[in-house]
Design an enzyme around this catalytic site. Structure first.
Site, PDB file in Angstrom:
ATOM      1  N   ASN A 172      51.190  -9.296   5.355  1.00  6.52           N
ATOM      2  CA  ASN A 172      51.219  -8.721   6.704  1.00  6.52           C
ATOM      3  C   ASN A 172      51.921  -7.378   6.592  1.00  6.52           C
ATOM      4  O   ASN A 172      53.134  -7.311   6.465  1.00  6.52           O
ATOM      5  CB  ASN A 172      51.980  -9.670   7.640  1.00  6.52           C
ATOM      6  CG  ASN A 172      52.042  -9.145   9.063  1.00  6.52           C
ATOM      7  OD1 ASN A 172      51.602  -8.032   9.346  1.00  6.52           O
ATOM      8  ND2 ASN A 172      52.606  -9.947   9.955  1.00  6.52           N
ATOM      9  N   ARG A 176      46.607  -9.956   7.173  1.00  8.00           N
ATOM     10  CA  ARG A 176      46.600  -9.893   8.634  1.00  8.00           C
ATOM     11  C   ARG A 176      46.140  -8.496   9.052  1.00  8.00           C
ATOM     12  O   ARG A 176      46.673  -7.496   8.579  1.00  8.00           O
ATOM     13  CB  ARG A 176      48.006 -10.138   9.166  1.00  8.00           C
ATOM     14  CG  ARG A 176      48.020 -10.016  10.657  1.00  8.00           C
ATOM     15  CD  ARG A 176      49.416  -9.993  11.224  1.00  8.00           C
ATOM     16  NE  ARG A 176      49.329  -9.893  12.649  1.00  8.00           N
ATOM     17  CZ  ARG A 176      50.184  -9.208  13.400  1.00  8.00           C
ATOM     18  NH1 ARG A 176      51.205  -8.597  12.847  1.00  8.00           N
ATOM     19  NH2 ARG A 176      50.029  -9.153  14.693  1.00  8.00           N
ATOM     20  N   HIS A 210      47.449 -11.812  19.245  1.00 12.17           N
ATOM     21  CA  HIS A 210      48.105 -13.068  18.857  1.00 12.17           C
ATOM     22  C   HIS A 210      47.075 -14.166  18.596  1.00 12.17           C
ATOM     23  O   HIS A 210      47.389 -15.357  18.668  1.00 12.17           O
ATOM     24  CB  HIS A 210      49.055 -13.596  19.968  1.00 12.17           C
ATOM     25  CG  HIS A 210      50.309 -12.818  20.164  1.00 12.17           C
ATOM     26  ND1 HIS A 210      50.917 -12.696  21.401  1.00 12.17           N
ATOM     27  CD2 HIS A 210      51.089 -12.136  19.294  1.00 12.17           C
ATOM     28  CE1 HIS A 210      52.008 -11.957  21.275  1.00 12.17           C
ATOM     29  NE2 HIS A 210      52.145 -11.600  20.011  1.00 12.17           N
ATOM     30  N   ARG A 229      57.876  -4.383  27.150  1.00 14.45           N
ATOM     31  CA  ARG A 229      56.608  -3.970  27.771  1.00 14.45           C
ATOM     32  C   ARG A 229      56.501  -4.484  29.193  1.00 14.45           C
ATOM     33  O   ARG A 229      56.921  -5.605  29.480  1.00 14.45           O
ATOM     34  CB  ARG A 229      55.416  -4.501  26.967  1.00 14.45           C
ATOM     35  CG  ARG A 229      55.334  -3.961  25.581  1.00 14.45           C
ATOM     36  CD  ARG A 229      54.071  -4.452  24.887  1.00 14.45           C
ATOM     37  NE  ARG A 229      54.228  -4.370  23.448  1.00 14.45           N
ATOM     38  CZ  ARG A 229      53.877  -5.330  22.594  1.00 14.45           C
ATOM     39  NH1 ARG A 229      53.320  -6.440  23.040  1.00 14.45           N
ATOM     40  NH2 ARG A 229      54.066  -5.170  21.314  1.00 14.45           N
ATOM     41  N   GLU A 271      51.416 -18.317  11.594  1.00 10.73           N
ATOM     42  CA  GLU A 271      50.271 -17.426  11.399  1.00 10.73           C
ATOM     43  C   GLU A 271      49.897 -17.318   9.924  1.00 10.73           C
ATOM     44  O   GLU A 271      48.720 -17.233   9.577  1.00 10.73           O
ATOM     45  CB  GLU A 271      50.579 -16.048  11.994  1.00 10.73           C
ATOM     46  CG  GLU A 271      50.546 -16.104  13.516  1.00 10.73           C
ATOM     47  CD  GLU A 271      51.304 -14.991  14.204  1.00 10.73           C
ATOM     48  OE1 GLU A 271      50.667 -14.076  14.732  1.00 10.73           O
ATOM     49  OE2 GLU A 271      52.550 -15.040  14.227  1.00 10.73           O
TER      50      GLU A 271
END
Ligand code: ADP
Length: 397
Positions: free
Chosen positions: A7, A91, A180, A241, A384
Site C-alpha cells: 500500500n 492497493r 473504502h 472533512r 484490507e
C-alpha cells in the site's frame, strides 16, 4: 503460497507478507519518509522485537528493495529468498469505471491506471509509482491491482448519478464512485459468515468509521449505495472533512473569503469535520476526552457525527427495504464503545438494539446485539491487506 501486499503512499509504504495456506501474517512493516531525510523501515514479526533500518531512500524503488532485503534478512527476515514471493497485491485508490474487480497488472492496465490519475490526483500517482518499482525489481512475479472503488461499481445508476447536467458525467466522469471498497467487501463477507447465510440473501449496512469514514448498503452481496462520492469528501462527518454540505456554501464562501478553489478544497478536506466543529482536534479520542471535561463544542462535534451516521443508516434501511445486520469497523467502529452506543441509540424503531454489557471492548470480532434485537449488530475488525491477498491469490492461482 506467499503473497506480498503493498500500500504505497507519496512518502510512505505499508506492506504485509501473508502465507495464504493459513492466511497468516508472516511479517508486516512500514517504510516512512521515502525521498525525505530520515527514511526508516520498521518491520514487525510476531514474537520478535521490531526490526528497524534507518537508511537514506531516494525513491520508491529503493524503498521496495529495502522491504525485500528486510523480508529475506538472515536474522530478521521470514523467507530465504525473493523467489518465495508468489505474487504481489497492490492497493490502488481509484479504478474509475473500468474496474469492478481486481485485475492482473499488465501494460494495458498500467495505461488505464494512468488515465484514472485525473480522478485521484493525490492518491493514484504514488500507487502507480509503487507498482512500477515492484515490476522493475520483480519482473517475473505476477502483480494484481485491488481498487478501493471496485466494490462500489455494482451501485445502480440512481445511487451514483448526481443531478447535474448529464453531459458532465459523460464528459468528465463526474459521478459517485465510493471508496473504502476493499474494507466494505471484506467486512460484509465476514458478517455473512457470522450469520451463517449466503451473502446473496442478506441486507447489510457497514459503518467504516475511522479518520476517514464511510457507510455502505450491501444488498445481496453487492454495494447498493455508499456515502462517499466523486471523492472521499462526501457523506459522513470525518476527522477533518466536512462530509455532506449544501454545494452553494462552497461558492458563497469562495466569494466571501475571496479564496481560490485550492484554498476552499483545503478548508473542506483538512480544516472541517470534527476538527472544524470542535476547534480542538481531528482525533476522536482527544475530542471525547475534552467532551468529558465539559467542552461544549467537542460534544456538539460528536453529536453531529453520530446523528449523521444514524441518518445514513436509516436511509440505507429504506433504500434496501430492510436490514439483517449492522456492522461497525475501522478505528472508531472497532475501538470506541461510546461511538457504537451513541450511533445505535435511537435506532430501536428499525429493530436495532445493542446489549450494553457486550459492547465494552476494543478491537475484536463480536456480536453485540441485544437478545431481542431484530437486527444483528456486529463489530468486525477490518483487514484490507487480507482482502487484497485473497483477491490476488484468486487471480494468480
Ligand atoms: P484512517 O485509516 O482513516 O486513518 P483509522 O481507521 O485508523 O483511520 O481510525 C483512526 C481514528 O480512530 C482516530 O481518529 C481515532 O480517533 C479513532 N480511534 C482509535 N481508537 C479509538 C478509541 N479507543 N476511542 C475512540 N476513538 C478511537
Amino acid at each position: 503460497m506467499k503473497i506480498l501486499v503493498i500500500n504505497c503512499g507519496s512518502s510512505s509504504l505499508k506492506y504485509q507478507l501473508l502465507d495464504m495456506t493459513n492466511e497468516g501474517v508472516m511479517a508486516k512493516g512500514l517504510v516512512e519518509r521515502i525521498g525525505i531525510e530520515g527514511s526508516k523501515l520498521t518491520q514487525k514479526v510476531e514474537g520478535r522485537d521490531k526490526y528497524i533500518v534507518e537508511k537514506p531512500l531516494a525513491n520508491h524503488q529503493e524503498a521496495i528493495q529495502l522491504v525485500i532485503d528486510a523480508l529475506i534478512d538472515e536474522k530478521n527476515g521470514v523467507i530465504k529468498s525473493m523467489d518465495e514471493i508468489a505474487a504481489v497485491g497492490h492497493r490502488v485508490v481509484h479504478g474509475g469505471e473500468k474496474y469492478a474487480e481486481s485485475v492482473i497488472i499488465d501494460d494495458s492496465v498500467m495505461k488505464a491506471l494512468n488515465e484514472c490519475v485525473k480522478l485521484a490526483p493525490l492518491h493514484n500517482p504514488p500507487n502507480i509509482t509503487g507498482i512500477e518499482a515492484c515490476r522493475a525489481l520483480m519482473p517475473n512475479v505476477p502483480m494484481v491491482a485491488v481498487f478501493d472503488t471496485a466494490f462500489h461499481q455494482t451501485m445502480p445508476k440512481e445511487s451514483y448519478i448526481y443531478a447535474l447536467p448529464y453531459e458532465l458525467y459523460e464528459k468528465y466522469g463526474v459521478r459517485r464512485y465510493g471508496f473504502h471498497g476493499t474494507s466494505h467487501k471484506y467486512v460484509s463477507q465476514e458478517a455473512a459468515k457470522m450469520i451463517g447465510k449466503d451473502i446473496k440473501d442478506l441486507k447489510l449496512v457497514v459503518c467504516h468509521l475511522g479518520n476517514g469514514a464511510s457507510i455502505t448498503a450491501v444488498k445481496n452481496g453487492k454495494s447498493f449505495d455508499t456515502s462517499m462520492g466523486f471523492t472521499p469528501l462526501e457523506g459522513l462527518v470525518m476527522g477533518t472533512r466536512s462530509g455532506d454540505l449544501d454545494p452553494a456554501v462552497v461558492t458563497y464562501l469562495m466569494k466571501q473569503l475571496n479564496i481560490s478553489a485550492d484554498e476552499m478544497d483545503n478548508i473542506l478536506n483538512k480544516k472541517s469535520g470534527i476538527l472544524g466543529i470542535s476547534g480542538v482536534s481531528s482525533d476522536f479520542r482527544d475530542v471525547e476526552d475534552e467532551m468529558n471535561a465539559g467542552h461544549e463544542r467537542c460534544k456538539l462535534a460528536l453529536d453531529i457525527f453520530h446523528y449523521r451516521v444514524r441518518k445514513y443508516i436509516g436511509s440505507y434501511v429504506a433504500a434496501m427495504d430492510g436490514i439483517d445486520a449492522l456492522i461497525f469497523t475501522a478505528g472508531l467502529g472497532e475501538n470506541s464503545p461510546e461511538t457504537r452506543e451513541e450511533v445505535c441509540n435511537g435506532l430501536g424503531a428499525l429493530g436495532i438494539k445493542i446489549e450494553k454489557s457486550k459492547n465494552n471492548f476494543k478491537g475484536r470480532r463480536e456480536d453485540i446485539s441485544a437478545v431481542d434485537s431484530k437486527v444483528k449488530v456486529f463489530v468486525i475488525p477490518t483487514d484490507e491487506e487480507l482482502m487484497i491477498a485473497r483477491d490476488t491469490l484468486n487471480l494468480v492461482k
